[in-house]
Design an enzyme around this catalytic site. Structure first.
Site, PDB file in Angstrom:
ATOM      1  N   ASP A  85      16.150 -14.502  14.714  1.00 16.34           N
ATOM      2  CA  ASP A  85      17.589 -14.366  14.495  1.00 16.34           C
ATOM      3  C   ASP A  85      18.261 -15.131  15.641  1.00 16.34           C
ATOM      4  O   ASP A  85      18.111 -14.760  16.807  1.00 16.34           O
ATOM      5  CB  ASP A  85      17.941 -12.873  14.536  1.00 16.34           C
ATOM      6  CG  ASP A  85      19.431 -12.615  14.426  1.00 16.34           C
ATOM      7  OD1 ASP A  85      20.231 -13.557  14.599  1.00 16.34           O
ATOM      8  OD2 ASP A  85      19.797 -11.446  14.190  1.00 16.34           O
ATOM      9  N   VAL A  86      18.992 -16.197  15.311  1.00 22.36           N
ATOM     10  CA  VAL A  86      19.533 -17.050  16.383  1.00 22.36           C
ATOM     11  C   VAL A  86      20.578 -16.349  17.244  1.00 22.36           C
ATOM     12  O   VAL A  86      20.915 -16.835  18.322  1.00 22.36           O
ATOM     13  CB  VAL A  86      20.138 -18.369  15.831  1.00 22.36           C
ATOM     14  CG1 VAL A  86      19.055 -19.245  15.211  1.00 22.36           C
ATOM     15  CG2 VAL A  86      21.277 -18.098  14.857  1.00 22.36           C
ATOM     16  N   ASN A 112      21.778 -25.318  12.773  1.00 20.52           N
ATOM     17  CA  ASN A 112      22.303 -25.231  11.407  1.00 20.52           C
ATOM     18  C   ASN A 112      22.603 -23.808  10.941  1.00 20.52           C
ATOM     19  O   ASN A 112      23.520 -23.603  10.143  1.00 20.52           O
ATOM     20  CB  ASN A 112      21.301 -25.885  10.445  1.00 20.52           C
ATOM     21  CG  ASN A 112      21.608 -25.554   9.006  1.00 20.52           C
ATOM     22  OD1 ASN A 112      22.553 -26.072   8.428  1.00 20.52           O
ATOM     23  ND2 ASN A 112      20.833 -24.645   8.429  1.00 20.52           N
ATOM     24  N   TYR A 185      35.034 -17.317   9.805  1.00 21.88           N
ATOM     25  CA  TYR A 185      34.240 -18.541   9.638  1.00 21.88           C
ATOM     26  C   TYR A 185      34.954 -19.741  10.279  1.00 21.88           C
ATOM     27  O   TYR A 185      34.344 -20.507  11.051  1.00 21.88           O
ATOM     28  CB  TYR A 185      34.007 -18.778   8.148  1.00 21.88           C
ATOM     29  CG  TYR A 185      33.120 -19.963   7.839  1.00 21.88           C
ATOM     30  CD1 TYR A 185      31.735 -19.820   7.855  1.00 21.88           C
ATOM     31  CD2 TYR A 185      33.651 -21.208   7.535  1.00 21.88           C
ATOM     32  CE1 TYR A 185      30.909 -20.910   7.569  1.00 21.88           C
ATOM     33  CE2 TYR A 185      32.837 -22.293   7.249  1.00 21.88           C
ATOM     34  CZ  TYR A 185      31.468 -22.138   7.262  1.00 21.88           C
ATOM     35  OH  TYR A 185      30.658 -23.213   6.987  1.00 21.88           O
ATOM     36  N   LYS A 189      33.739 -22.129  13.503  1.00 22.49           N
ATOM     37  CA  LYS A 189      33.524 -23.581  13.430  1.00 22.49           C
ATOM     38  C   LYS A 189      34.464 -24.325  14.384  1.00 22.49           C
ATOM     39  O   LYS A 189      34.083 -25.344  14.979  1.00 22.49           O
ATOM     40  CB  LYS A 189      33.682 -24.081  11.999  1.00 22.49           C
ATOM     41  CG  LYS A 189      32.630 -23.506  11.036  1.00 22.49           C
ATOM     42  CD  LYS A 189      31.197 -23.827  11.455  1.00 22.49           C
ATOM     43  CE  LYS A 189      30.171 -23.378  10.429  1.00 22.49           C
ATOM     44  NZ  LYS A 189      28.789 -23.703  10.818  1.00 22.49           N
TER      45      LYS A 189
END
Ligand code: BGC
Length: 287
Positions: A85-86, A112, A185, A189
């Protein structure tokens, strides 16, 4: 006019002359997070076709990750699936330790892994906010930090690449396009954009290049609702001047170029791969 949306998958991966020997990524090791599906899978396969060995990171979906590893092997390269899990610091450190132990080093990180947890703003829970920021932004920070540590430790090997290492962050058109109903989100970003540029500025003297690809609408599981029916697809095309959805291969080719020495003077850049979604498509027919 009927427009074909599949023509791009047949195009070859970039193979331009560079100061390292062809294929462009021969002798290099890439780690791609979230590589068991969607854009990550497309990127992992493109990098393998360009000559890199590839670590296929995944959180859930071991079988899918192993099938990507099998395709990498079929391309004649070594693949290695690693679960992590990043957003979990210890898991990320353990993943890099194992990847470096088994494959020797990491030359290319493709940040990614990402997710959406959409909600009208006033109903967005703290858990939805935190999870999206943890994976999409903190996850990219943790993986970039481990990569930079390895790139600095190893330094440049001129016979392999002009750079000591390359980081490619998968951002989104929503690093610049506000997105109602997706505040977590878009915030993540937007954060990726300035994190990428700030890291790029800091590590450039060590010959480490850091860039982003910023996809628009790509045909992947994250946005199935936007393309899986004709009505949804027609609606989506109002936002895409080029009038086709993107494919994971479109992103794979761009990442391969950014990772290659052909892009050796490119750092701190967001490359929009969006069929013109960032070109204010509302103005197509006047203003
Ligand atoms: C999102 C997709 C969306 C696209 C264009 C991407 O970053 O993940 O769900 O279709 O941006 O809006």
């Amino acid at each position: 006019m009927k427009l074909d949306s599949t023509c791009t998958s047949a195009l070859p991966v970039v193979t331009m002359p560079t100061c390292s020997t062809p294929p462009v990524l021969a002798g290099q090791v890439a780690l791609v997070t979230g590589a068991n599906s969607g854009i990550g899978k497309g990127v992992a396969l493109a990098l393998a076709q360009a000559g890199a060995d590839v670590v296929v990171n995944y959180r859930d979906g071991r079988e899918a990750a192993e099938s990507v590893v099998a395709s990498i092997a079929a391309a004649g390269r070594r693949g290695l699936a690693i679960q992590a899990d990043v957003s979990d610091e210890r898991a990320v450190v353990a993943m890099f330790d194992r990847a470096i132990r088994e494959l020797g080093t990491i030359d290319i990180l493709v940040n990614n892994a990402g997710l959406q947890m959409d909600s009208p703003f006033e109903r967005m829970t703290l858990a939805q906010w935190n999870t999206v920021l943890a994976v999409n932004l903190t996850g990219q920070f943790l993986c970039a930090r481990e990569s930079v540590r390895e790139f600095k430790r190893r330094g440049v090997r001129p016979e392999i690449s002009c750079a000591a290492g390359k980081i490619i962050c998968v951002s989104s058109v929503h690093e610049v396009i506000p997105w109602a109903g997706h505040v977590n989100y878009a915030a993540s970003k937007g954060g990726v954009m300035l994190m990428m540029k700030s890291i790029a500025q800091e590590v450039a003297p060590y010959r480490i290049r850091v860039n982003s690809v910023s996809p628009g609408a790509i045909r992947t599981p994250i946005n199935t609702a936007a393309w899986s029916t004709q009505d949804a697809y027609d609606d989506l095309m109002r936002l895409v001047p080029y009038k086709r959805i993107g494919e994971p291969e479109d992103i794979g080719r761009a990442v391969t170029w950014l990772a290659s020495d052909a892009a050796d003077y490119v750092t701190g850049t967001s490359l929009y791969i969006d069929g013109g979604m960032t070109l204010y498509p509302g103005f197509e027919t006047g203003g």
